[in-house]
Write a protein that holds these residues in place. Structure first.
Motif, PDB file in Angstrom:
ATOM      1  N   ALA A 114       0.823  -1.326  -0.073  1.00  0.00           N
ATOM      2  CA  ALA A 114      -0.178  -0.082   0.264  1.00  0.00           C
ATOM      3  C   ALA A 114       1.034   1.210  -0.036  1.00  0.00           C
ATOM      4  CB  ALA A 114      -0.963  -0.123   1.206  1.00  0.00           C
ATOM      5  N   HIS A 115       2.125   1.258   0.554  1.00  0.00           N
ATOM      6  CA  HIS A 115       2.940   2.402   0.423  1.00  0.00           C
ATOM      7  C   HIS A 115       3.978   2.547  -0.580  1.00  0.00           C
ATOM      8  CE1 HIS A 115       1.191   3.377   4.081  1.00  0.00           C
ATOM      9  NE2 HIS A 115       1.323   2.247   4.918  1.00  0.00           N
ATOM     10  N   GLY A 116       3.704   1.881  -1.595  1.00  0.00           N
ATOM     11  CA  GLY A 116       4.664   1.833  -2.813  1.00  0.00           C
ATOM     12  C   GLY A 116       3.734   1.942  -3.939  1.00  0.00           C
ATOM     13  N   ALA A 117       4.320   2.553  -4.814  1.00  0.00           N
ATOM     14  CA  ALA A 117       3.381   2.730  -6.302  1.00  0.00           C
ATOM     15  C   ALA A 117       4.027   1.627  -7.158  1.00  0.00           C
ATOM     16  CB  ALA A 117       3.722   4.035  -6.760  1.00  0.00           C
ATOM     17  N   SER A 118       4.495   0.387  -6.878  1.00  0.00           N
ATOM     18  CA  SER A 118       4.740  -0.565  -7.861  1.00  0.00           C
ATOM     19  C   SER A 118       3.512  -1.329  -8.327  1.00  0.00           C
ATOM     20  CB  SER A 118       5.712  -1.626  -7.182  1.00  0.00           C
ATOM     21  OG  SER A 118       5.221  -2.183  -6.235  1.00  0.00           O
ATOM     22  N   ALA A 119       3.633  -1.975  -9.398  1.00  0.00           N
ATOM     23  CA  ALA A 119       2.596  -2.805  -9.823  1.00  0.00           C
ATOM     24  C   ALA A 119       2.182  -3.866  -8.889  1.00  0.00           C
ATOM     25  CB  ALA A 119       3.027  -3.387 -11.171  1.00  0.00           C
ATOM     26  N   PRO A 120       1.009  -4.267  -9.077  1.00  0.00           N
ATOM     27  CA  PRO A 120       0.405  -5.382  -8.203  1.00  0.00           C
ATOM     28  C   PRO A 120       1.226  -6.773  -8.504  1.00  0.00           C
ATOM     29  CG  PRO A 120      -1.233  -4.729  -9.754  1.00  0.00           C
ATOM     30  CD  PRO A 120       0.074  -3.725  -9.780  1.00  0.00           C
ATOM     31  N   VAL A 121       1.136  -7.514  -7.627  1.00  0.00           N
ATOM     32  CA  VAL A 121       1.538  -8.898  -7.748  1.00  0.00           C
ATOM     33  C   VAL A 121       0.154  -9.417  -8.186  1.00  0.00           C
ATOM     34  CG1 VAL A 121       2.292 -11.159  -6.821  1.00  0.00           C
ATOM     35  CG2 VAL A 121       3.352  -9.091  -6.295  1.00  0.00           C
ATOM     36  N   ALA A 122      -0.066 -10.487  -9.243  1.00  0.00           N
ATOM     37  CA  ALA A 122      -0.978 -11.184  -9.611  1.00  0.00           C
ATOM     38  C   ALA A 122      -1.222 -12.561  -9.402  1.00  0.00           C
ATOM     39  CB  ALA A 122      -1.127 -10.882 -11.245  1.00  0.00           C
ATOM     40  N   LEU A 123      -2.066 -12.705  -8.456  1.00  0.00           N
ATOM     41  CA  LEU A 123      -2.089 -14.100  -7.910  1.00  0.00           C
ATOM     42  C   LEU A 123      -3.300 -14.884  -8.677  1.00  0.00           C
ATOM     43  CD1 LEU A 123      -2.019 -13.117  -4.190  1.00  0.00           C
ATOM     44  CD2 LEU A 123      -0.209 -14.124  -5.519  1.00  0.00           C
ATOM     45  N   ILE A 124      -2.994 -16.084  -9.400  1.00  0.00           N
ATOM     46  CA  ILE A 124      -3.810 -16.652 -10.340  1.00  0.00           C
ATOM     47  C   ILE A 124      -4.183 -18.003  -9.612  1.00  0.00           C
ATOM     48  CG2 ILE A 124      -2.941 -15.434 -12.464  1.00  0.00           C
ATOM     49  CD1 ILE A 124      -1.329 -18.175 -12.947  1.00  0.00           C
ATOM     50  N   GLY A 125      -5.336 -18.572 -10.053  1.00  0.00           N
ATOM     51  CA  GLY A 125      -5.960 -19.798  -9.847  1.00  0.00           C
ATOM     52  C   GLY A 125      -7.257 -19.906 -10.180  1.00  0.00           C
ATOM     53  N   HIS A 126      -8.199 -18.714 -10.109  1.00  0.00           N
ATOM     54  CA  HIS A 126      -9.482 -18.776 -10.202  1.00  0.00           C
ATOM     55  C   HIS A 126      -9.849 -18.733 -11.868  1.00  0.00           C
ATOM     56  CE1 HIS A 126     -10.860 -18.262  -6.005  1.00  0.00           C
ATOM     57  NE2 HIS A 126      -9.921 -17.351  -5.900  1.00  0.00           N
ATOM     58  N   SER A 127     -10.963 -19.425 -12.351  1.00  0.00           N
ATOM     59  CA  SER A 127     -11.062 -19.502 -13.708  1.00  0.00           C
ATOM     60  C   SER A 127     -12.223 -18.246 -13.898  1.00  0.00           C
ATOM     61  CB  SER A 127     -11.551 -20.656 -14.156  1.00  0.00           C
ATOM     62  OG  SER A 127     -12.727 -21.334 -13.333  1.00  0.00           O
ATOM     63  N   ASP A 128     -12.814 -17.505 -13.014  1.00  0.00           N
ATOM     64  CA  ASP A 128     -14.071 -16.856 -13.120  1.00  0.00           C
ATOM     65  C   ASP A 128     -13.732 -15.590 -12.199  1.00  0.00           C
ATOM     66  OD1 ASP A 128     -15.592 -18.189 -14.975  1.00  0.00           O
ATOM     67  OD2 ASP A 128     -16.338 -19.538 -13.421  1.00  0.00           O
ATOM     68  N   PRO A 129     -14.507 -14.569 -12.265  1.00  0.00           N
ATOM     69  CA  PRO A 129     -14.274 -13.400 -11.462  1.00  0.00           C
ATOM     70  C   PRO A 129     -14.343 -13.810 -10.068  1.00  0.00           C
ATOM     71  CG  PRO A 129     -15.892 -12.869 -13.123  1.00  0.00           C
ATOM     72  CD  PRO A 129     -15.750 -14.263 -13.392  1.00  0.00           C
ATOM     73  N   VAL A 130     -13.574 -12.898  -9.202  1.00  0.00           N
ATOM     74  CA  VAL A 130     -13.280 -13.048  -7.802  1.00  0.00           C
ATOM     75  C   VAL A 130     -14.019 -12.037  -6.991  1.00  0.00           C
ATOM     76  CG1 VAL A 130     -11.547 -13.309  -6.086  1.00  0.00           C
ATOM     77  CG2 VAL A 130     -11.107 -14.034  -8.405  1.00  0.00           C
ATOM     78  N   PRO A 131     -15.206 -12.269  -6.542  1.00  0.00           N
ATOM     79  CA  PRO A 131     -15.986 -11.164  -6.005  1.00  0.00           C
ATOM     80  C   PRO A 131     -15.570 -10.967  -4.397  1.00  0.00           C
ATOM     81  CG  PRO A 131     -17.295 -13.002  -6.160  1.00  0.00           C
ATOM     82  CD  PRO A 131     -16.037 -13.427  -6.935  1.00  0.00           C
ATOM     83  N   ALA A 132     -14.861 -11.744  -3.944  1.00  0.00           N
ATOM     84  CA  ALA A 132     -14.664 -11.802  -2.171  1.00  0.00           C
ATOM     85  C   ALA A 132     -13.085 -11.946  -2.195  1.00  0.00           C
ATOM     86  CB  ALA A 132     -15.275 -12.832  -1.589  1.00  0.00           C
ATOM     87  N   VAL A 133     -12.361 -10.977  -1.329  1.00  0.00           N
ATOM     88  CA  VAL A 133     -11.178 -11.231  -0.553  1.00  0.00           C
ATOM     89  C   VAL A 133     -11.229 -10.776   0.757  1.00  0.00           C
ATOM     90  CG1 VAL A 133      -9.777 -11.081  -2.859  1.00  0.00           C
ATOM     91  CG2 VAL A 133     -10.418  -8.887  -1.515  1.00  0.00           C
TER      92      VAL A 133
END
Length: 140
Positions: free
Chosen positions: A60-79
């Motif tokens: 949150a305190h950096g301006a870098s690109a996010p790390v993308a965590l993969i594994g779901h095959s459809d949208p992710v509406p909850a974290v």
């Protein structure tokens, strides 16, 4: 004779010109719709569930690109983060719930130990610059 009007109290409004506020940090997104956001308990990380099936994780305190965590095959509406911030739960429209380890050292060790072909020191420095490289097997 009319009764006197009560004196109007002037409301104090905050002075927006003061510079005691922190400057907002702009985080780069992936270009996909974001369905859910969650901060870790310590406020250091922000996670998002995306329409493309990825879970994005920012410092949150950096301006870098996010790390993308993969594994779901459809949208992710909850974290949601666990209470200590090292586990991230994601729920997808693919009817799966995934528990993701977000502790950098544990994630790095898991990648280092399971990558095939073995990850090189150069590749490690490119993707994991903040974590020291230790080869999984000693070189002979």
């Amino acid at each position: 004779m009319r009764p006197a009007k009560p004196a109007r109290r002037r409301r104090r409004t905050p002075d927006c010109r003061r510079s005691n506020r922190r400057t907002p940090t702009r985080l780069r997104a992936s270009g996909s719709w974001l369905y859910a956001l969650a901060f870790s308990a310590d406020g250091r990380r922000l996670a998002a569930g995306a329409a493309d099936g990825k879970v994005l994780l920012w410092e949150a305190h950096g301006a870098s690109a996010p790390v993308a965590l993969i594994g779901h095959s459809d949208p992710v509406p909850a974290v949601a983060f666990g209470p200590h911030g090292n586990t991230l739960a994601s729920g997808g429209n693919d009817f799966t719930i995934r528990l993701l380890d977000t502790g950098p050292d544990r994630v790095a060790a898991r990648i280092r130990d399971s990558a095939y072909p073995r990850i090189t020191g150069t590749a490690w420095a490119r993707y994991f610059a903040a974590v020291d490289f230790t080869p999984p097997c000693p070189t002979t």
